[in-house]
Design an enzyme around this catalytic site. Structure first.
Site, PDB file in Angstrom:
ATOM      1  N   ASP A 186      -8.452  -0.884   5.206  1.00 47.78           N
ATOM      2  CA  ASP A 186      -8.748   0.684   5.829  1.00 47.78           C
ATOM      3  C   ASP A 186      -7.952   1.948   4.787  1.00 47.78           C
ATOM      4  OD1 ASP A 186      -6.257  -1.379   5.011  1.00 47.78           O
ATOM      5  OD2 ASP A 186      -5.346   1.274   6.022  1.00 47.78           O
ATOM      6  N   GLY A 202      -5.569  -4.140   6.743  1.00 38.85           N
ATOM      7  CA  GLY A 202      -6.154  -3.109   6.598  1.00 38.85           C
ATOM      8  C   GLY A 202      -7.674  -3.568   8.381  1.00 38.85           C
ATOM      9  N   THR A 231       0.932  -1.221   0.193  1.00 39.51           N
ATOM     10  CA  THR A 231       0.082  -0.023   0.166  1.00 39.51           C
ATOM     11  C   THR A 231       0.688   1.374   0.233  1.00 39.51           C
ATOM     12  OG1 THR A 231      -2.094  -0.944   1.072  1.00 39.51           O
ATOM     13  CG2 THR A 231      -1.400   1.190   1.170  1.00 39.51           C
ATOM     14  N   ARG A 259     -14.362  -6.850  -0.293  1.00 34.66           N
ATOM     15  CA  ARG A 259     -13.942  -6.637   0.994  1.00 34.66           C
ATOM     16  C   ARG A 259     -13.543  -5.189   0.632  1.00 34.66           C
ATOM     17  NH1 ARG A 259      -7.907  -5.753   2.514  1.00 34.66           N
ATOM     18  NH2 ARG A 259      -7.553  -5.526   4.209  1.00 34.66           N
ATOM     19  N   VAL A 260     -13.595  -4.220   2.544  1.00 34.62           N
ATOM     20  CA  VAL A 260     -13.625  -2.819   1.716  1.00 34.62           C
ATOM     21  C   VAL A 260     -11.698  -2.850   3.050  1.00 34.62           C
ATOM     22  CG1 VAL A 260     -13.621  -0.501   2.044  1.00 34.62           C
ATOM     23  CG2 VAL A 260     -15.793  -1.843   2.518  1.00 34.62           C
TER      24      VAL A 260
HETATM   25  N1  GLY Z   1      -3.664  -1.703   4.250  1.00 33.07           N
HETATM   26  C1  GLY Z   1      -4.249  -2.155   3.049  1.00 33.07           C
HETATM   27  C2  GLY Z   1      -5.241  -2.930   3.121  1.00 33.07           C
HETATM   28  O1  GLY Z   1      -5.639  -3.332   4.213  1.00 33.07           O
HETATM   29  O2  GLY Z   1      -5.620  -3.484   2.232  1.00 33.07           O
END
Ligand code: GLY
Length: 290
Positions: free
Chosen positions: A187, A208, A156, A184-185
């Site tokens: 963070d 996340g 990320t 899925r969402v």
């Molecule tokens: N931090 C990125 C994710 O978990 O998708």
């Protein structure tokens, strides 16, 4: 007048970055700072600088965002990004959008809209309406990881900045975890992964779900707004997260120009630029524990 500072990161990971890989990251981060930092140096806003830095990170397939994004369980790539203007206390983002070349540019445009967070097909349609460029984010590496059903927490990207007027901003973009269930969402398009106020700006990377459990970015920025020093607040959260065996890292900057790059993982890939003298940037890259 504040001294403009830009920090960028390319993810946190469980293995140290060494050899060829280290040099590839160093070259990439250095090139990106060299392109994005002059915006701040010339008096541009922190908001513009973080958007530009994240756009450049999205364009480099080295990272899991934009062009180098990971593939989800159903064979599709869905990207998420957000941006926050600490001066106006305004957040915007896109969640699980497909095909948009630079999700961070979509998030930036959404800052001016009434509906500031858009997901899925709605986000894609809005990007089309704005005339933003579309491109395939599939890379041979992402296809190989998909074939191997690989899921991870690295890559990320994000940026935080303070400009010459002392304004703070944060931007974050991700291709997700890889092989996750569609829908899925992460963070990254939430105030847990990306937040800025008048006192502090933070961009997170890592798992996340765990970043959300800690409401990381909003919590740390609220602590700084409440009078805690950035270093103290950051080390406090790091300790707590380590105790909980959570895996994430973050870069943050406060209104005094104090910066931190902390992580509970083995590595955090990050770099910063603070001054230009004779066209040379002061540059720093650290891969934790190497
Ligand atoms: N931090 C990125 C994710 O978990 O998708």
């Amino acid at each position: 007048m504040a001294r403009p500072i830009l920090l960028i990161h390319g993810g946190a990971g469980s293995r140290s970055v060494q050899g060829e890989k280290y040099f590839a990251y160093r070259e990439s981060l250095q090139r990106i700072l060299a392109k994005a930092y002059p915006l701040l140096h010339r008096g541009g806003s922190a908001l513009k600088a973080v958007a530009r830095a994240v756009e450049l990170l999205e364009d480099d397939p080295l990272y899991n965002a934009g062009r180098g994004s990971k593939i989800q369980k159903d064979g599709q790539i869905r990207m998420s990004a957000s941006i926050m203007d600490g001066d106006r206390r305004a957040f915007a983002g896109c969640v699980n959008v497909e095909g948009v070349k630079n999700p961070i540019r979509l998030a930036e445009k959404l800052l001016k809209e009434e509906d500031r967070v858009l997901a899925g097909e709605g986000a894609r349609q809005f990007a089309k309406k704005l005339g933003l460029p579309f491109a395939s984010p599939f890379t041979p590496r992402a296809r190989a990881d998909f074939t191997a059903k690989k899921s991870g927490k690295t890559g990320t990207v994000g940026a935080v900045a303070i400009d010459s007027r002392g304004r703070l901003a944060a931007a974050t973009s991700t291709g997700g975890r890889g092989f996750e269930f569609p829908g899925r969402v992460s963070d990254s398009p939430t105030v847990a992964g990306n937040f800025a106020n008048a006192h502090c700006a933070l961009s997170a990377t890592g798992v996340g779900e765990e970043i959300v459990d800690f409401a990381l970015a909003a919590t740390l920025c609220a602590q700084v707004a409440g009078g805690k020093s950035l270093t103290k607040a950051s080390r406090g959260i790091q300790k707590e997260a380590e105790k909980a065996h959570a895996s994430f890292g973050w870069i943050a900057i406060d209104f005094r120009g104090q910066v931190v790059a902390d992580t509970t993982t083995e590595t955090l890939i990050w770099a910063s630029a603070a001054t230009i003298e004779k066209n040379r940037h002061s540059f720093f890259l650290e891969s934790k524990n190497t």
